[in-house]
Write a protein that holds these residues in place. Structure first.
Motif, PDB file in Angstrom:
ATOM      1  N   GLU A  27       2.722  -5.097  -5.093  1.00 37.69           N
ATOM      2  CA  GLU A  27       3.394  -5.118  -3.786  1.00 37.69           C
ATOM      3  C   GLU A  27       2.484  -5.808  -2.767  1.00 37.69           C
ATOM      4  OE1 GLU A  27       6.442  -3.932  -3.353  1.00 37.69           O
ATOM      5  OE2 GLU A  27       6.743  -2.187  -4.657  1.00 37.69           O
ATOM      6  N   VAL A  28       3.060  -6.168  -1.626  1.00 37.32           N
ATOM      7  CA  VAL A  28       2.290  -6.822  -0.557  1.00 37.32           C
ATOM      8  C   VAL A  28       1.205  -5.857  -0.060  1.00 37.32           C
ATOM      9  CG1 VAL A  28       2.419  -7.819   1.761  1.00 37.32           C
ATOM     10  CG2 VAL A  28       4.274  -8.199   0.119  1.00 37.32           C
ATOM     11  N   HIS A  29      -0.026  -6.319  -0.053  1.00 33.99           N
ATOM     12  CA  HIS A  29      -1.191  -5.532   0.364  1.00 33.99           C
ATOM     13  C   HIS A  29      -1.360  -4.234  -0.430  1.00 33.99           C
ATOM     14  CE1 HIS A  29      -2.034  -8.455   3.270  1.00 33.99           C
ATOM     15  NE2 HIS A  29      -1.205  -8.063   4.212  1.00 33.99           N
ATOM     16  N   ALA A  30      -0.689  -4.123  -1.548  1.00 31.71           N
ATOM     17  CA  ALA A  30      -0.865  -2.972  -2.439  1.00 31.71           C
ATOM     18  C   ALA A  30      -0.709  -3.512  -3.860  1.00 31.71           C
ATOM     19  CB  ALA A  30       0.166  -1.899  -2.147  1.00 31.71           C
ATOM     20  N   ALA A  31      -1.663  -4.363  -4.210  1.00 29.88           N
ATOM     21  CA  ALA A  31      -1.555  -5.071  -5.488  1.00 29.88           C
ATOM     22  C   ALA A  31      -1.975  -4.149  -6.628  1.00 29.88           C
ATOM     23  CB  ALA A  31      -2.456  -6.292  -5.466  1.00 29.88           C
ATOM     24  N   TYR A  32      -1.206  -4.181  -7.691  1.00 33.51           N
ATOM     25  CA  TYR A  32      -1.628  -3.477  -8.915  1.00 33.51           C
ATOM     26  C   TYR A  32      -1.715  -4.538 -10.006  1.00 33.51           C
ATOM     27  CZ  TYR A  32      -2.285   0.142 -12.373  1.00 33.51           C
ATOM     28  OH  TYR A  32      -2.844   0.934 -13.352  1.00 33.51           O
ATOM     29  N   LEU A  33      -2.881  -4.631 -10.631  1.00 33.68           N
ATOM     30  CA  LEU A  33      -3.062  -5.677 -11.638  1.00 33.68           C
ATOM     31  C   LEU A  33      -3.273  -5.074 -13.022  1.00 33.68           C
ATOM     32  CD1 LEU A  33      -5.341  -8.208  -9.688  1.00 33.68           C
ATOM     33  CD2 LEU A  33      -2.870  -8.323 -10.047  1.00 33.68           C
ATOM     34  N   ILE A  53      14.708 -12.968   1.408  1.00 31.99           N
ATOM     35  CA  ILE A  53      13.718 -13.198   0.351  1.00 31.99           C
ATOM     36  C   ILE A  53      13.378 -11.801  -0.154  1.00 31.99           C
ATOM     37  CG2 ILE A  53      11.442 -14.145  -0.215  1.00 31.99           C
ATOM     38  CD1 ILE A  53      11.648 -15.792   2.437  1.00 31.99           C
ATOM     39  N   LEU A  54      13.548 -11.578  -1.446  1.00 24.83           N
ATOM     40  CA  LEU A  54      13.359 -10.230  -1.990  1.00 24.83           C
ATOM     41  C   LEU A  54      12.135 -10.179  -2.902  1.00 24.83           C
ATOM     42  CD1 LEU A  54      17.065  -9.417  -3.019  1.00 24.83           C
ATOM     43  CD2 LEU A  54      15.938  -8.882  -0.851  1.00 24.83           C
ATOM     44  N   LEU A  55      11.283  -9.198  -2.666  1.00 22.95           N
ATOM     45  CA  LEU A  55      10.163  -8.926  -3.571  1.00 22.95           C
ATOM     46  C   LEU A  55      10.438  -7.549  -4.158  1.00 22.95           C
ATOM     47  CD1 LEU A  55       7.215 -10.196  -4.259  1.00 22.95           C
ATOM     48  CD2 LEU A  55       6.410  -8.258  -2.913  1.00 22.95           C
ATOM     49  N   ASN A  56      10.501  -7.470  -5.456  1.00 19.70           N
ATOM     50  CA  ASN A  56      10.879  -6.218  -6.130  1.00 19.70           C
ATOM     51  C   ASN A  56      12.190  -5.676  -5.572  1.00 19.70           C
ATOM     52  OD1 ASN A  56       8.530  -6.420  -7.618  1.00 19.70           O
ATOM     53  ND2 ASN A  56       7.333  -5.271  -6.110  1.00 19.70           N
ATOM     54  N   GLY A  57      13.106  -6.592  -5.270  1.00 15.56           N
ATOM     55  CA  GLY A  57      14.436  -6.203  -4.809  1.00 15.56           C
ATOM     56  C   GLY A  57      14.502  -5.831  -3.336  1.00 15.56           C
ATOM     57  N   LYS A  58      13.342  -5.851  -2.632  1.00 16.74           N
ATOM     58  CA  LYS A  58      13.339  -5.429  -1.218  1.00 16.74           C
ATOM     59  C   LYS A  58      13.042  -6.626  -0.303  1.00 16.74           C
ATOM     60  CE  LYS A  58      10.203  -2.605  -2.497  1.00 16.74           C
ATOM     61  NZ  LYS A  58       9.047  -1.805  -2.677  1.00 16.74           N
ATOM     62  N   PRO A  59      13.737  -6.688   0.854  1.00 16.78           N
ATOM     63  CA  PRO A  59      13.550  -7.845   1.740  1.00 16.78           C
ATOM     64  C   PRO A  59      12.151  -7.907   2.348  1.00 16.78           C
ATOM     65  CG  PRO A  59      15.089  -6.257   2.700  1.00 16.78           C
ATOM     66  CD  PRO A  59      14.744  -5.736   1.349  1.00 16.78           C
ATOM     67  N   ILE A  60      11.635  -9.112   2.460  1.00 12.17           N
ATOM     68  CA  ILE A  60      10.315  -9.297   3.076  1.00 12.17           C
ATOM     69  C   ILE A  60      10.408 -10.360   4.172  1.00 12.17           C
ATOM     70  CG2 ILE A  60       8.877  -8.581   1.118  1.00 12.17           C
ATOM     71  CD1 ILE A  60       8.556 -11.607   0.472  1.00 12.17           C
ATOM     72  N   LYS A 102      13.336 -15.806   8.272  1.00 13.33           N
ATOM     73  CA  LYS A 102      12.691 -14.749   7.492  1.00 13.33           C
ATOM     74  C   LYS A 102      11.189 -14.995   7.306  1.00 13.33           C
ATOM     75  CE  LYS A 102      16.206 -12.199   7.279  1.00 13.33           C
ATOM     76  NZ  LYS A 102      17.284 -12.223   6.358  1.00 13.33           N
ATOM     77  N   GLY A 103      10.610 -15.788   8.186  1.00 15.33           N
ATOM     78  CA  GLY A 103       9.164 -15.942   8.061  1.00 15.33           C
ATOM     79  C   GLY A 103       8.607 -16.932   9.046  1.00 15.33           C
ATOM     80  N   PRO A 106       7.384  -5.218  10.909  1.00 14.53           N
ATOM     81  CA  PRO A 106       7.304  -4.607   9.576  1.00 14.53           C
ATOM     82  C   PRO A 106       7.572  -5.630   8.471  1.00 14.53           C
ATOM     83  CG  PRO A 106       9.381  -4.026  10.620  1.00 14.53           C
ATOM     84  CD  PRO A 106       8.617  -4.851  11.622  1.00 14.53           C
ATOM     85  N   LEU A 107       7.165  -5.289   7.266  1.00 15.45           N
ATOM     86  CA  LEU A 107       7.361  -6.198   6.128  1.00 15.45           C
ATOM     87  C   LEU A 107       8.840  -6.525   5.939  1.00 15.45           C
ATOM     88  CD1 LEU A 107       6.155  -7.685   3.686  1.00 15.45           C
ATOM     89  CD2 LEU A 107       6.375  -5.557   2.384  1.00 15.45           C
ATOM     90  N   ASP A 108       9.712  -5.544   6.222  1.00 20.18           N
ATOM     91  CA  ASP A 108      11.150  -5.785   6.001  1.00 20.18           C
ATOM     92  C   ASP A 108      11.871  -6.139   7.308  1.00 20.18           C
ATOM     93  OD1 ASP A 108      11.056  -3.394   7.291  1.00 20.18           O
ATOM     94  OD2 ASP A 108      12.159  -2.261   5.776  1.00 20.18           O
ATOM     95  N   TYR A 109      11.140  -6.755   8.240  1.00 17.97           N
ATOM     96  CA  TYR A 109      11.718  -7.184   9.519  1.00 17.97           C
ATOM     97  C   TYR A 109      13.048  -7.918   9.296  1.00 17.97           C
ATOM     98  CZ  TYR A 109      11.644  -9.581  14.124  1.00 17.97           C
ATOM     99  OH  TYR A 109      11.936 -10.054  15.370  1.00 17.97           O
ATOM    100  N   LYS A 110      14.042  -7.578  10.093  1.00 17.76           N
ATOM    101  CA  LYS A 110      15.389  -8.171  10.053  1.00 17.76           C
ATOM    102  C   LYS A 110      16.169  -7.819   8.782  1.00 17.76           C
ATOM    103  CE  LYS A 110      14.062 -12.178  12.851  1.00 17.76           C
ATOM    104  NZ  LYS A 110      13.954 -13.626  12.904  1.00 17.76           N
TER     105      LYS A 110
END
Ligand code: CKX
Length: 610
Positions: free
Chosen positions: A247-253, A286-293, A552-553, A600-604
């Protein structure tokens, strides 16, 4: 498929890597006599230069800094005897803009394009347990048949000079790392990954290309080193229960381990860090893991004092710290794919990258920032040489996608920056480039290109190729600046209304907006170039962004001041940086920090339609 593997050099059970970074012998070759004088076997002189670095800013002589033509690098390389039986490879992370490589006087590789890796297989040319001479001829001339585009002129004193059709200094040389590697003769060549999320679980479809026929085994390890999934075969699916998403700023590798097996024997092993995430465009979202960013960040450059465009780990670290401080979540690798270590850091830090191929200057102009907004047409895609350019461009797209496709941070491909889009001839050119990208990307990431000021509705013939419409806009700077800013805003809103009327049902982002600002200049009331004006410009521009739900950005131009060719429009470089070239904040940095930490990350997210 590329002839050589693009996989990043990594030591594993079966692979060895030795860095060849350090001081290399260096010589300019103004008359291009090197080859005739057998420089390929070693050349005269004693000058040494660091690698990685651009050569330009070390020297005190202007004719060296501005040098355009052939230059030579040389280093003695020891090849260990225990590597016999493996393939011995020299990997150049980049050589700008083209290079030929010789080992012990024999040509082993040639590469066009200055921002992507290439390899020389030297297995049959090297002497083991002995030093071998590596000589590289690099050339930094600009043409219209390779990217980035420009011209090379000859001055009345006989010296060549680079005339870019783009707005950054023509830094060149061996600007990124060089590695010597030993890789098994049967080896992992390429890895394709694609993700599917299902509730809390994930499916990773994989495809492994190897250079032989032995079977492949794939395993996935979590951040604690625990095996979470495994599969057998060159193609298959890894099922990950309760997947930790990137996730954005919560990366899991996760660590992906690929082995080629001969019964119980490991023929080759390659390991790579990967992140599980999906990215797609749906309607205007624009969706990251199905959620708008919503993208907040920068167009950047690899650019700093003394080393120029040379990769510098310290600068990279500082840049990421500043981007976190200011509340950014993304950047575009304007205007070329960056050093691989930067993507690894973005993977780790959870930053989103729009990865740009070096297709800049596809508009015939030595002052593109001025002429781009005038409506000038240069019939750029109608040249006799356009097919040659297209071939080079397609190759760079292939190299970039092959190199970067497994970075979770890479969420989109930018396939051109500010090209001419106003003639019919641009259309088939764009089609080939955009088709190539979707075909090569196993994750089918969104594609985009940055639209120059005059690429507006009714005029631009190519925006339909983009999955995300990316606008470079400078209302209040190149158009109606200073006291005319109210008219700038009016024109800006008129353009946005025209886009809205097209009802494209696609997300828009601003891939550039900004105003040149001198870190030293204050003026009340403001004038253009003052810190006060940069803030007024940003307030007006952000107000426009906030009025359109399909935006969106925002990626401001530029993260930091950067070097350009000298000229009446540039004060020792482009000063649109939010930070100075030394990475200290201008006043606008605090304005952006305030805005971006609130957005917020999901602005708009609720308003995702026209
Ligand atoms: N866009 C009107 C491309 C960047 C330049 C930027 C500028 C232009 C603007 C085109 O590479 O630096 O002029 O600041």
């Amino acid at each position: 498929m590329l002839a050589y593997s693009m996989l990043y050099p990594t030591v594993t059970l079966t692979r060895r890597v030795v860095s060849m970074d350090g001081m290399w012998k260096f010589a300019l070759d103004e008359k291009s006599e090197g080859e005739a004088q057998r420089y390929v076997e070693g050349f005269p002189g004693k000058d040494m230069i660091p690698v990685p670095a651009s050569f330009q800013d070390f020297y005190t002589e202007k004719e060296i800094r501005e040098y355009t033509g052939d230059m030579w690098y040389e280093k003695d390389m020891f090849v260990p005897g225990e590597w016999e039986g493996k393939d011995v490879i020299i990997r150049f992370a980049a050589a700008t803009h083209r290079a030929e490589v010789f080992v012990n006087g024999i040509k082993v590789a040639a590469h066009e394009g200055g921002f992507l890796p290439f390899c020389a297989k030297v297995t049959d040319v090297v002497r083991y347990n002995a030093y071998n001479k590596v000589v590289v001829k690099v050339n930094n001339e600009l043409t219209v048949t390779n990217i980035p585009c420009g011209e090379t002129i000859t001055l009345s004193n006989g010296r060549k000079m680079a005339k870019p059709y783009f707005d950054f200094y023509n830094y060149s040389g061996l600007q990124r790392s060089v590695h010597l590697m030993a890789v098994p003769k049967e080896s992992v060549h390429d890895i394709d990954l694609a993700y599917e999320l299902n509730g809390g679980d994930a499916k990773i479809s994989y495809r492994i290309k190897t250079t032989g026929e032995h079977p492949v085994q794939v395993k996935l390890f979590d951040e604690d080193g625990k095996e979470t999934a495994s599969a057998k075969g060159k193609e298959g699916v890894l099922e990950v229960k309760a997947a930790h998403l990137w996730e954005v700023h919560a990366a899991y590798l996760y660590k992906l381990s690929v082995r080629i097996m001969d019964d119980a024997e490991i023929v080759d092993e390659y390991e790579q860090q990967i992140g599980i995430r999906t990215v797609e465009v749906k309607g205007t979202s624009i969706l990251l893991n199905g959620k708008p960013i919503y993208l907040k960040g920068f167009g950047k450059h690899e650019d700093s004092d003394i080393v120029g465009r040379g990769f510098n780990m310290g600068i990279m670290k500082r840049d990421f710290e500043l981007m976190k401080w200011i509340g950014a979540n993304s950047f575009r690798t304007s205007h070329y794919p960056y050093s691989e270590e930067i993507y690894q850091m973005a993977d780790r830090e959870g930053f989103l990258i729009i990865d740009e191929v070096p297709a800049v200057g596809l508009f015939e102009s030595l002052m593109n920032f001025m002429e781009a907004s005038t409506g000038k047409q240069t019939a750029f895609f109608e040249k006799e040489t356009t097919p040659v350019l297209l071939k080079a461009h397609l190759k760079a797209v292939e190299e970039m996608i092959t190199r970067d496709k497994n970075h979770p941070s890479v969420i989109a491909w930018s396939l051109l920056n500010e090209p001419e889009t106003t003639s019919d001839a641009a259309v088939p050119y764009f089609k080939e480039i955009f088709d190539c990208a979707i075909e090569l990307d196993p994750q089918k990431r969104p594609r985009t290109f940055a639209l120059v000021m005059n690429s507006v509705p009714g005029v631009c013939k190519c925006y339909q190729f983009s999955d995300i419409i990316a606008l470079n806009r400078y209302y209040g700077w190149y158009v109606k600046g200073g006291n005319e800013i109210c008219d700038a805003e009016k024109m800006f809103r008129e353009e946005m209304d025209a886009w809205k009327a097209l009802n494209l049902d696609k997300p828009f982002i601003f891939s550039e907006y900004g105003a040149d600002t001198l870190g030293s200049e204050h003026k009340l009331p403001s004038v253009m170039w003052s810190q006060e004006y940069q803030k007024e410009y940003l307030d007006m521009t952000h107000g426009v962004f906030d009025s359109y739900d399909f935006v969106k950005g925002e990626q401001i131009w530029n993260f930091a001041d950067f070097q350009t060719t000298e000229g009446i429009m540039r004060v020792n470089g482009n000063k649109k940086g939010v930070f100075t070239r030394q990475r200290q904040p201008k006043d606008a940095a605090y304005l952006l920090k305030d805005r971006w930490t609130k957005i917020p990350l999901d602005y708009k997210k609720e308003k995702d339609s026209f």
